[in-house]
Design an enzyme around this catalytic site. Sequence first.
Site, PDB file in Angstrom:
ATOM      1  N   GLU A 276       0.832  -1.211   0.000  1.00 49.43           N
ATOM      2  CA  GLU A 276       0.000   0.000   0.000  1.00 49.43           C
ATOM      3  C   GLU A 276       0.865   1.260   0.000  1.00 49.43           C
ATOM      4  OE1 GLU A 276      -3.414   2.071   2.870  1.00 49.43           O
ATOM      5  OE2 GLU A 276      -2.101   0.501   3.668  1.00 49.43           O
ATOM      6  N   LYS A 342      -9.389   2.363  -3.236  1.00 53.53           N
ATOM      7  CA  LYS A 342      -9.929   1.973  -1.931  1.00 53.53           C
ATOM      8  C   LYS A 342     -11.275   2.644  -1.662  1.00 53.53           C
ATOM      9  CE  LYS A 342      -8.608   1.524   2.937  1.00 53.53           C
ATOM     10  NZ  LYS A 342      -7.566   1.798   3.946  1.00 53.53           N
ATOM     11  N   CYS A 394      -5.668  -2.617   2.947  1.00 52.22           N
ATOM     12  CA  CYS A 394      -5.519  -2.450   4.397  1.00 52.22           C
ATOM     13  C   CYS A 394      -6.802  -2.769   5.157  1.00 52.22           C
ATOM     14  CB  CYS A 394      -5.015  -1.036   4.692  1.00 52.22           C
ATOM     15  SG  CYS A 394      -4.458  -0.798   6.402  1.00 52.22           S
TER      16      CYS A 394
END
Length: 522
Positions: A276, A342, A394
Amino acid sequence: MKNLNRILLSIKFMNKYFTYLIAIISGLLGVFAFSPFDYWPLAYVSLLGLLYVAKNPKKSTALLSTFLWAMGFFCFGVSWLNVSIHQFGGASLGVSYFLVGLLAAYLALYPMLFTYLVHHFKVQSAVIFAVIWTLTEFLRGWIFTGFPWLQFGYTQIDSPFYGIAPIFGVTGLTFFTVWASAVIFNLVSSLFKTKNLKLVLANALLLIIVGGLSAYSSRIHFVKSVEDKAISVTLAQGNIEQNLKWDPNYFYSTLAIYQKLITENLGKTDLIILPESALPTLENAITPFFEGLERAAKETKTEIMVGTVFQDTKSGKLLNSIMTAGNPDFPYQPNTQNRYNKHHLVPFGEYVPLESILRPLNSVFNLPMSAFQSGEAVQPSLIAKKRAFSPAICYEIIFGEQVRQNLKQDTDYLLTLSNDAWFGDSIGPWQHLQMARMRALELGKPLIRATNTGISVFVDAQGKVLAQAPQFIETTLTYKIAPAEGKTPYSVLGNMPLYALSLLFLLLHSMMAFIRRKMNIL
């Protein structure tokens, strides 16, 4: 007589504080059921403690005891937040502990709601205990975007009962854990009531049968590995310290580390994956670097995935993103369709609610890169080496239903990129990994997890770790991982069967209670 009254008052006082002590200890013990400790039987011990205090005859004592149980459970369970708030948010240690305590106090409202409902409806049935807990956990995972961390079902991923997860998901596994604990609680309680010998035997028999069936379910495999479609994947773990990651003076050092890790593996593996936000700048600002990456990837036939910070040129949105390079069907360009953005952002970490009010108050609300915007809830798979990857960045991996909704007919692998450097050498990254493993087990898909400081792993479709890189070292991890074909019941139906069963249990319980009342009247 006065002495007797004093003794009775003293016993009553001691009993109350003994209850409080049981609450705190059993709450703390619950955390040891999760990773990295993995003493999964302690989940049942912790829940037995909760049921003991929740069933206290005095409602106020039961509610306060439940609050203490939850404070012990959550203060210890999410203690890793201290690292990011204190070390990287710039808050003092006192403010950091206060904020973690405040979060724990908020999370305690849900177990307290459980206890309130148990008292209000005078619940005795083990299955209704589990139904009410499922309701409160649903609310915890939904209100204010949700925080479904530390669900007891995760503790059972290495227990004999893990086979429930592909059928009913982690929610079903949590339901089973609470139900089994409630059966044991009722069983022990019944031992002290000689009139309830039949109830004791019935509870014991039920626990043996359902426990045995649950353990047997782990032998059922809904998916199978397709070895002839395996590809070699390399995870690049840069081990960039969080306090240096966004330092402009360290940018070229970070770039050099990842260039080295990529170059060493070009032509030797099918796919290289970086974590990430691997490169601490806007992707748009270093487009020539990614164009060079595209050329090198095509020349060596090694495709590359990189976690980036990307600003969409059309919408202007700042996005936590994953891009690909070297794919002949999707050549690299900033607005390529072969990109994932995301969706489920971390409150206060990636965006700040009530931003204009909170940001001026304290530096803790000004963490680096805390102005992201959300991508779409459901997005296409990422394609690399003719394989389809279902991504989650995440924090998103803890939201099982979101991951399930992004699963496609052709999904070969689950992919999660993360930067757990925020949480240092704490229990947080291990809990995070445990939840990622559960997604693989629920959905019957192998999972690939690339991280900055660890824990970078390959996980099979049964949630078992196949290969793992050590934490806190600069390294690469290569593994030839095969996709899996087939579908788990959970991947198709999600939580609906469990919710339907819960509703059925409630209706049956209500009908039986109504019939009993009518018979008593007659």
